[in-house]
Design an enzyme around this catalytic site. Structure first.
Site, PDB file in Angstrom:
ATOM      1  N   GLY A 108      52.497  29.735 -68.040  1.00  0.00           N
ATOM      2  CA  GLY A 108      52.745  31.167 -68.119  1.00  0.00           C
ATOM      3  C   GLY A 108      51.445  31.935 -68.241  1.00  0.00           C
ATOM      4  O   GLY A 108      50.385  31.439 -67.834  1.00  0.00           O
ATOM      5  N   GLY A 110      49.202  32.835 -70.670  1.00  0.00           N
ATOM      6  CA  GLY A 110      48.011  32.286 -71.315  1.00  0.00           C
ATOM      7  C   GLY A 110      47.419  31.138 -70.517  1.00  0.00           C
ATOM      8  O   GLY A 110      46.212  31.098 -70.236  1.00  0.00           O
ATOM      9  N   THR A 131      58.018  30.506 -67.101  1.00  0.00           N
ATOM     10  CA  THR A 131      58.277  31.102 -68.411  1.00  0.00           C
ATOM     11  C   THR A 131      59.688  31.683 -68.397  1.00  0.00           C
ATOM     12  O   THR A 131      60.082  32.300 -67.402  1.00  0.00           O
ATOM     13  CB  THR A 131      57.301  32.223 -68.818  1.00  0.00           C
ATOM     14  OG1 THR A 131      57.876  32.958 -69.911  1.00  0.00           O
ATOM     15  CG2 THR A 131      56.981  33.218 -67.718  1.00  0.00           C
ATOM     16  N   ASP A 133      60.446  34.162 -69.896  1.00  0.00           N
ATOM     17  CA  ASP A 133      60.294  35.627 -69.992  1.00  0.00           C
ATOM     18  C   ASP A 133      60.251  36.311 -68.622  1.00  0.00           C
ATOM     19  O   ASP A 133      60.447  37.524 -68.545  1.00  0.00           O
ATOM     20  CB  ASP A 133      58.998  35.976 -70.741  1.00  0.00           C
ATOM     21  CG  ASP A 133      58.927  35.361 -72.125  1.00  0.00           C
ATOM     22  OD1 ASP A 133      59.980  34.985 -72.659  1.00  0.00           O
ATOM     23  OD2 ASP A 133      57.812  35.258 -72.669  1.00  0.00           O
ATOM     24  N   ARG A 168      84.484  43.656 -84.369  1.00  0.00           N
ATOM     25  CA  ARG A 168      83.103  43.711 -84.868  1.00  0.00           C
ATOM     26  C   ARG A 168      82.115  44.156 -83.799  1.00  0.00           C
ATOM     27  O   ARG A 168      82.380  44.037 -82.607  1.00  0.00           O
ATOM     28  CB  ARG A 168      82.661  42.318 -85.336  1.00  0.00           C
ATOM     29  CG  ARG A 168      83.221  41.947 -86.678  1.00  0.00           C
ATOM     30  CD  ARG A 168      82.863  40.518 -87.023  1.00  0.00           C
ATOM     31  NE  ARG A 168      83.258  40.218 -88.396  1.00  0.00           N
ATOM     32  CZ  ARG A 168      83.390  38.999 -88.887  1.00  0.00           C
ATOM     33  NH1 ARG A 168      83.182  37.954 -88.108  1.00  0.00           N
ATOM     34  NH2 ARG A 168      83.718  38.825 -90.140  1.00  0.00           N
ATOM     35  N   MET A 175      64.850  36.436 -76.633  1.00  0.00           N
ATOM     36  CA  MET A 175      63.383  36.363 -76.495  1.00  0.00           C
ATOM     37  C   MET A 175      62.895  37.248 -75.344  1.00  0.00           C
ATOM     38  O   MET A 175      63.657  38.004 -74.754  1.00  0.00           O
ATOM     39  CB  MET A 175      62.968  34.912 -76.270  1.00  0.00           C
ATOM     40  CG  MET A 175      63.007  34.060 -77.517  1.00  0.00           C
ATOM     41  SD  MET A 175      62.374  32.403 -77.127  1.00  0.00           S
ATOM     42  CE  MET A 175      62.185  31.731 -78.763  1.00  0.00           C
ATOM     43  N   ARG A 177      59.323  38.467 -75.447  1.00  0.00           N
ATOM     44  CA  ARG A 177      58.100  39.171 -75.880  1.00  0.00           C
ATOM     45  C   ARG A 177      58.176  40.652 -75.495  1.00  0.00           C
ATOM     46  O   ARG A 177      59.183  41.282 -75.765  1.00  0.00           O
ATOM     47  CB  ARG A 177      56.858  38.483 -75.315  1.00  0.00           C
ATOM     48  CG  ARG A 177      56.736  37.053 -75.793  1.00  0.00           C
ATOM     49  CD  ARG A 177      55.358  36.534 -75.626  1.00  0.00           C
ATOM     50  NE  ARG A 177      54.959  36.541 -74.220  1.00  0.00           N
ATOM     51  CZ  ARG A 177      53.825  36.036 -73.773  1.00  0.00           C
ATOM     52  NH1 ARG A 177      52.977  35.482 -74.611  1.00  0.00           N
ATOM     53  NH2 ARG A 177      53.528  36.067 -72.503  1.00  0.00           N
ATOM     54  N   HIS A 275      65.197  29.483 -79.991  1.00  0.00           N
ATOM     55  CA  HIS A 275      64.704  28.442 -79.073  1.00  0.00           C
ATOM     56  C   HIS A 275      65.799  27.725 -78.300  1.00  0.00           C
ATOM     57  O   HIS A 275      65.486  26.888 -77.434  1.00  0.00           O
ATOM     58  CB  HIS A 275      63.814  27.464 -79.835  1.00  0.00           C
ATOM     59  CG  HIS A 275      62.521  28.111 -80.245  1.00  0.00           C
ATOM     60  ND1 HIS A 275      62.439  28.960 -81.321  1.00  0.00           N
ATOM     61  CD2 HIS A 275      61.294  28.098 -79.669  1.00  0.00           C
ATOM     62  CE1 HIS A 275      61.201  29.415 -81.418  1.00  0.00           C
ATOM     63  NE2 HIS A 275      60.492  28.913 -80.431  1.00  0.00           N
TER      64      HIS A 275
HETATM   65  O1  F6P Z   1      56.882  33.128 -73.961  1.00  0.00           O
HETATM   66  C1  F6P Z   1      58.009  32.359 -74.186  1.00  0.00           C
HETATM   67  C2  F6P Z   1      58.555  32.604 -75.571  1.00  0.00           C
HETATM   68  O2  F6P Z   1      59.720  31.822 -75.687  1.00  0.00           O
HETATM   69  C3  F6P Z   1      58.810  34.058 -75.936  1.00  0.00           C
HETATM   70  O3  F6P Z   1      59.954  34.590 -75.336  1.00  0.00           O
HETATM   71  C4  F6P Z   1      58.838  33.971 -77.440  1.00  0.00           C
HETATM   72  O4  F6P Z   1      58.490  35.180 -78.041  1.00  0.00           O
HETATM   73  C5  F6P Z   1      57.798  32.927 -77.726  1.00  0.00           C
HETATM   74  O5  F6P Z   1      57.661  32.139 -76.564  1.00  0.00           O
HETATM   75  C6  F6P Z   1      58.127  32.039 -78.892  1.00  0.00           C
HETATM   76  O6  F6P Z   1      57.047  31.176 -79.124  1.00  0.00           O
HETATM   77  P1  F6P Z   1      57.075  29.914 -80.092  1.00  0.00           P
HETATM   78  O7  F6P Z   1      57.652  28.775 -79.314  1.00  0.00           O
HETATM   79  O8  F6P Z   1      55.648  29.707 -80.438  1.00  0.00           O
HETATM   80  O9  F6P Z   1      57.930  30.272 -81.266  1.00  0.00           O
END
Ligand code: F6P
Length: 362
Positions: A108, A110, A131, A133, A168, A175, A177, A275
């Site tokens: 991704g 980085g 990724t 994301d 409710r 996730m 970011r 996760h």
């Molecule tokens: O970039 C992928 C991602 O899953 C993001 O959506 C999330 O914010 C981050 O990684 C979580 O990172 P880690 O696995 O370090 O908790």
């Protein structure tokens, strides 16, 4: 030729499908020796180098397997960070001592930023974007995104039945970011009533208004998808932790739930998908994308077209030079994104006053 492949950054479904395609196509079609490098660039930095020659046996049954057989790493900083140049030198030393003619980097933002640094140092790299994301530049889709969206949609379906039974408001924090692709696509596919995105700072008044209107229409439950990077107009994104300098977003779902309960008295529950979004088997779409990306990466190596990132553009697999990508800045949802317009078109609230069709067309 001898080629290396590594996976870097957060894992996602489909990485093994890409590794399999690279190893199979490299071995079978071109007679390349393919080395799997362990734990992202770390395997090349370590002495002794941590790598394994990938044979048919290593990859024959991994198409459906989640995670990555090569391991990965998403901390430790970039090659441009303090101490990073020394790390890059060790990586380059590792590539030389393994006699690699090319390195395929599946990663991704980085990991690809680091690959770009290696390309600038003359390393023959091919990038493959992954990724959940979906926030990488130049490509319409990344490996892992489709599986994640499918899980979000499925989770909303499950939440709907229990939301309906108990009247409710169910809030699902996902996730992504600073990019809202997961929330937007998953929310539309799962029939959410409200989707809150980092790209559209929301107003609590709009959120509450939508919930009240639904109630008046006899719909006593609602489904809200909140992207971890979403924030209220006058506020900022909410971070839940700082792990070794890596800031982790999270907690906005709970904040929204609190406000909703305070303002309406409606019972709310929050699910943080976390996760689960990165685990499990890839959906067919990801297996196909990963396979096509992997095949194309190997073809580029065979043609000695290095310094390229494999991308999906308008349904076609092609490549873009690393040198053309100014920065692997996170791609965001644009104001006229067709999914954004589709969401509002089907009556999903984005926590803002709905824009008129006229303003969309301008
Ligand atoms: O970039 C992928 C991602 O899953 C993001 O959506 C999330 O914010 C981050 O990684 C979580 O990172 P880690 O696995 O370090 O908790």
């Amino acid at each position: 030729m001898k080629i290396g492949v590594c996976t870097g950054g957060g894992d996602c479904p489909g990485l093994n499908a890409a590794i399999r395609a690279i190893a199979q196509h490299g071995n079978e079609s071109y007679g390349f020796q393919v080395y799997g490098i362990f734990d992202s660039y770390n395997g090349l930095e370590s002495r002794p180098i941590r790598a394994i020659e990938l044979s048919k046996d290593h990859v024959h049954d991994i198409l459906d397997r989640g995670g990555t057989i090569l391991g990965t790493y998403n901390r430790g900083g970039l090659f441009t960070d303090p101490g990073g140049h020394e790390r890059a030198k060790r990586v380059i030393g590792g590539i030389k001592s393994l006699n690699l003619d090319a390195l395929i980097v599946i990663g991704g933002e980085g990991t690809q930023t680091m690959a770009q640094y290696l390309v600038d140092q003359g390393v023959p790299v091919i990038g493959v974007p992954k990724t959940i994301d979906n926030d990488l530049p130049e490509t319409d889709q990344t490996i892992g995104f489709a599986s994640c969206v499918s899980l979000v949609a499925d989770s909303l379906n499950r939440l709907r039945s229990t939301a309906e039974s108990h009247d409710r408001v169910m809030i699902l924090e996902v996730m992504g970011r600073d990019s809202g692709f997961i929330a937007l696509h998953g929310g539309i596919a799962g029939g959410a009533d409200i989707i809150l995105l980092p790209e559209v700072p929301f107003s609590y008044d709009e959120v509450i208004d939508k919930l009240q209107r639904r109630k008046q229409q006899g719909r006593k439950y609602s489904l809200v998808v909140v992207s971890e990077g979403a924030y209220e107009k006058s506020s900022e994104p909410h971070y839940k932790s700082n792990v070794g300098g890596k800031m982790n977003l999270g907690g906005i779902g709970q904040m929204v739930a609190h406000k909703v309960y305070e303002a309406t008295g409606m019972e709310t529950r929050v699910t943080v998908l976390g996760h689960l979004q990165r685990g499990g088997s890839p959906v067919a779409e990801d297996k196909l994308l990963a396979t096509r990306f992997g095949i194309h990466a190997v073809d580029l190596v065979a043609q000695k077209k290095f310094g390229q990132v494999v991308v999906l553009q308008e349904g076609k697999i092609t490549q873009v030079p690393y040198s053309m990508i100014e920065k692997f800045a996170r791609r965001k949802i644009g104001p006229n994104d067709s999914y954004l317009l589709a969401a509002e078109g089907v009556g999903i609230s984005l926590g803002r006053a709905r824009r008129s069709i006229h303003s969309h067309q301008q």
